[in-house]
Design a protein around this motif. Structure first.
Motif, PDB file in Angstrom:
ATOM      1  N   ILE A   1       6.362 -15.451 -36.743  1.00 59.60           N
ATOM      2  CA  ILE A   1       6.778 -14.382 -37.676  1.00 59.60           C
ATOM      3  C   ILE A   1       7.022 -14.938 -39.074  1.00 59.60           C
ATOM      4  O   ILE A   1       6.667 -14.301 -40.074  1.00 59.60           O
ATOM      5  CB  ILE A   1       8.051 -13.669 -37.154  1.00 59.60           C
TER       6      ILE A   1
ATOM      7  N   HIS B   1      10.140  -2.872 -42.159  1.00 58.21           N
ATOM      8  CA  HIS B   1      10.269  -3.372 -43.537  1.00 58.21           C
ATOM      9  C   HIS B   1       9.554  -2.468 -44.547  1.00 58.21           C
ATOM     10  O   HIS B   1      10.042  -2.301 -45.673  1.00 58.21           O
ATOM     11  CB  HIS B   1       9.730  -4.800 -43.637  1.00 58.21           C
TER      12      HIS B   1
ATOM     13  N   ASN C   1       5.713  -8.575 -34.344  1.00 55.74           N
ATOM     14  CA  ASN C   1       5.435  -8.595 -35.788  1.00 55.74           C
ATOM     15  C   ASN C   1       5.340  -7.179 -36.348  1.00 55.74           C
ATOM     16  O   ASN C   1       5.877  -6.888 -37.429  1.00 55.74           O
ATOM     17  CB  ASN C   1       4.121  -9.332 -36.056  1.00 55.74           C
TER      18      ASN C   1
ATOM     19  N   ARG D   1       5.471 -17.005 -40.579  1.00 59.90           N
ATOM     20  CA  ARG D   1       4.178 -17.193 -41.260  1.00 59.90           C
ATOM     21  C   ARG D   1       3.348 -15.921 -41.249  1.00 59.90           C
ATOM     22  O   ARG D   1       2.149 -15.970 -41.494  1.00 59.90           O
ATOM     23  CB  ARG D   1       3.398 -18.305 -40.556  1.00 59.90           C
ATOM     24  N   SER D   2       3.959 -14.776 -40.958  1.00 56.61           N
ATOM     25  CA  SER D   2       3.195 -13.525 -40.835  1.00 56.61           C
ATOM     26  C   SER D   2       3.815 -12.433 -41.705  1.00 56.61           C
ATOM     27  O   SER D   2       4.843 -12.635 -42.355  1.00 56.61           O
ATOM     28  CB  SER D   2       3.156 -13.078 -39.368  1.00 56.61           C
ATOM     29  N   ALA D   3       3.174 -11.283 -41.674  1.00 57.53           N
ATOM     30  CA  ALA D   3       3.586 -10.168 -42.542  1.00 57.53           C
ATOM     31  C   ALA D   3       4.915  -9.550 -42.118  1.00 57.53           C
ATOM     32  O   ALA D   3       5.487  -8.759 -42.864  1.00 57.53           O
ATOM     33  CB  ALA D   3       2.498  -9.109 -42.559  1.00 57.53           C
ATOM     34  N   GLY D   4       5.433  -9.906 -40.953  1.00 57.74           N
ATOM     35  CA  GLY D   4       6.723  -9.376 -40.522  1.00 57.74           C
ATOM     36  C   GLY D   4       7.914 -10.166 -41.037  1.00 57.74           C
ATOM     37  O   GLY D   4       9.063  -9.861 -40.698  1.00 57.74           O
ATOM     38  N   ASN D   5       7.667 -11.131 -41.873  1.00 50.56           N
ATOM     39  CA  ASN D   5       8.763 -11.993 -42.315  1.00 50.56           C
ATOM     40  C   ASN D   5       9.661 -11.315 -43.355  1.00 50.56           C
ATOM     41  O   ASN D   5       9.238 -10.418 -44.077  1.00 50.56           O
ATOM     42  CB  ASN D   5       8.188 -13.283 -42.924  1.00 50.56           C
TER      43      ASN D   5
ATOM     44  N   TRP E   1       8.268  -9.863 -46.870  1.00 48.16           N
ATOM     45  CA  TRP E   1       6.846  -9.960 -47.152  1.00 48.16           C
ATOM     46  C   TRP E   1       6.293  -8.582 -47.493  1.00 48.16           C
ATOM     47  O   TRP E   1       5.546  -8.420 -48.453  1.00 48.16           O
ATOM     48  CB  TRP E   1       6.124 -10.539 -45.924  1.00 48.16           C
TER      49      TRP E   1
ATOM     50  N   LEU F   1       8.698  -5.460 -36.935  1.00 48.10           N
ATOM     51  CA  LEU F   1       9.329  -5.895 -38.184  1.00 48.10           C
ATOM     52  C   LEU F   1       8.577  -5.346 -39.397  1.00 48.10           C
ATOM     53  O   LEU F   1       9.183  -4.814 -40.334  1.00 48.10           O
ATOM     54  CB  LEU F   1       9.373  -7.421 -38.228  1.00 48.10           C
ATOM     55  N   ALA F   2       7.266  -5.456 -39.381  1.00 49.76           N
ATOM     56  CA  ALA F   2       6.474  -5.017 -40.531  1.00 49.76           C
ATOM     57  C   ALA F   2       6.685  -3.527 -40.793  1.00 49.76           C
ATOM     58  O   ALA F   2       6.873  -3.110 -41.950  1.00 49.76           O
ATOM     59  CB  ALA F   2       4.991  -5.322 -40.281  1.00 49.76           C
TER      60      ALA F   2
ATOM     61  N   SER G   1      -3.575 -11.100 -38.139  1.00 47.52           N
ATOM     62  CA  SER G   1      -2.691 -10.789 -39.268  1.00 47.52           C
ATOM     63  C   SER G   1      -3.426 -11.213 -40.523  1.00 47.52           C
ATOM     64  O   SER G   1      -4.072 -12.262 -40.550  1.00 47.52           O
ATOM     65  CB  SER G   1      -1.364 -11.534 -39.104  1.00 47.52           C
TER      66      SER G   1
END
Lengths: 309, 309
Positions: A218, B193, B186, A220-224, B226, B189-190, B133
């Motif tokens: 995560i 966000h 992920n 390193r992914s878009a969900g961070n 992100w 979260l994405a 991703s």
């Protein structure tokens, strides 16, 4: 710039710091390092004395701390405490020099900041609305971020002391309340991101995933998010000693939903996150680290998270 | 490594790419650049022909694309489309070489990935669960991130083609479904966000703040994510042309809440975010950019956001 304030040459003016918790103490240390005389006050016994051992003056009350100060920095938890520091028994407002500036660092609703500023400014003194971002380590380094608003005179008088305490100083408007509003937008996001990080990690555990691997993927992914990176290590280590307590976001998301309701604006995502912090506080974890929201999901669902009780 | 696959020496094997949208087309280009023969199929008229103009072969069906391929990459939207590509009329499963590997890139529930893999593997062929991703630009560069799981044989056969398409390849387990589960964490979260970013920006507008300034402050503060960095520029520019559509998160958060309900796990924050994507789709913006959630708040509250209708 105020004539009594000269920073950086060993003859800087006196700054009062009221509230010497982990944030206020670090800020006082940064001021001492920059050559300011610092008068510190904290209601907890012995706390101001430990500042005195580092070269400051232990004051007996907010009024006593503010007596010689060109800048008074209040590093307390909320609007009520800030109001008590200013206008309560032994409050500092009347003790401040006629042209001194009060720097208010607590997170509070913009309306409260505006009303405290108006009351202090009526006496000719200055008010800077200056909520902060950054933890105790950055306070001690003098590298906080401040989201500040206030009059040009308030900024000018506070500037040398702010330079000693901050790495980034945002000037967000010429009246109190604007700094507070920016801070509340940040807190909306920060609170939702903590709750989402906890929900996602507990969900990942339920799905049988390796949580260390989830953190690796995560981040390193878009969900961070900043909060995911900062808080999830507490979950992985099962360490719920409070770096920032659940109660902080009960308060701050509470302010967000109050502001939004007052202006007839819906915030359903922030509202859902607030309920998770409230549930975690209701379950007895209000003073624990805010990553405890993950522990609550773990308790509810019988997950074997690290440090799960 | 499969004996029929040799990448990087101009004699690489044939890879089929099924689904030539912005992602699939970019992945096909990356494979061509790396020396693979590429057979491409897309149901939309003329799309496969445009790949042929770039040096690929235009296939007439998934089965036709897969005929000579050691690796078949499906870049479609969901589990139903993936199932149709494999097992529907003119599906590729029976046309694949007996030891070929199917690389499934769609985001789907782990159960669906497991069941598609089991059905294909029953014929001796291999299945790699490989959701991605990264957007169209990274697909065209060959620098996607893949969250992959599957047997050692599936990885070995797919590896040269994966190397041409990805910058980061995670090996997340030895059975299909694990890649999918990581991807769903992920997406939880994405999705939250994005909804939080939209809620926060609309709330900031309601509070009268300068939105460009809010972006500047938040991206340097603890409220950053992100998705905030990636999507808020769309709001600032009022540009809701779809880079990723609202419907994608209606689907992906829908999978999250379905998974969670099936395993009796509560996800109230993801649930609140899903409702916002649904409201935005209900208001007619399902095919617009997912930052349109901000435009929905703007419509509801009569805000003057950029590009507000």
């Amino acid at each position: 710039m105020g004539s009594t304030i000269m920073a950086g040459d060993g003859m800087a003016g006196t700054t009062a710091v009221i509230g010497l918790g982990s944030m206020g103490h670090g800020m006082a240390q940064s001021l001492l390092r920059a050559g300011f005389a610092v008068a510190g006050y904290d209601p907890a016994p012995g706390v101001a004395e430990s500042l005195a051992a580092e070269g400051g003056r232990a004051a007996a009350s907010p009024a006593d701390a503010a007596r010689d100060a060109a800048v008074v920095v209040a590093v307390v938890v909320n609007a009520d405490q800030t109001e008590a520091v200013l206008f309560g028994p032994d409050g500092c407002a009347d003790a401040m020099a006629p042209d001194a500036v009060f720097v208010s660092c607590a997170t509070m609703a913009p309306d409260r900041a505006r009303s405290l500023a108006a009351r202090l400014e009526a006496s000719g003194r200055h008010y800077l609305d200056a909520p902060m971002s950054g933890g105790a380590a950055r306070a001690a380094e003098g590298s906080l971020t401040m989201l500040a608003s206030g009059s040009a005179a308030a900024f000018a008088r506070a500037e040398p002391a702010l330079a000693a305490m901050t790495g980034t100083l945002y000037r967000l408007g010429d009246t109190a309340g604007q700094g507070a509003a920016f801070k509340m937008v940040n807190q909306l996001l920060a609170g939702v991101h903590i709750a989402a990080a906890c929900e996602a990690m507990a969900f990942a555990k339920r799905e049988g995933l390796d949580l260390g691997r989830v953190f690796d993927v995560i981040t390193r992914s878009a969900g961070n998010s900043w909060m995911f990176e900062n808080r999830v290590p507490h979950i992985l280590e099962g360490d719920y000693a409070p770096k920032s307590a659940v109660e902080i976001f009960v308060k701050d998301l509470g302010i967000v939903v109050d502001m939004a309701r007052a202006s007839r604006f819906p915030v359903p995502v922030a509202g859902a996150a607030l309920q998770m912090f409230l549930m975690t506080a209701a379950a007895g974890m209000g003073r624990d680290d805010d990553a405890s929201v993950a522990r609550l999901y773990g308790r509810i669902a019988g997950l074997d998270l690290p440090g799960q009780d």
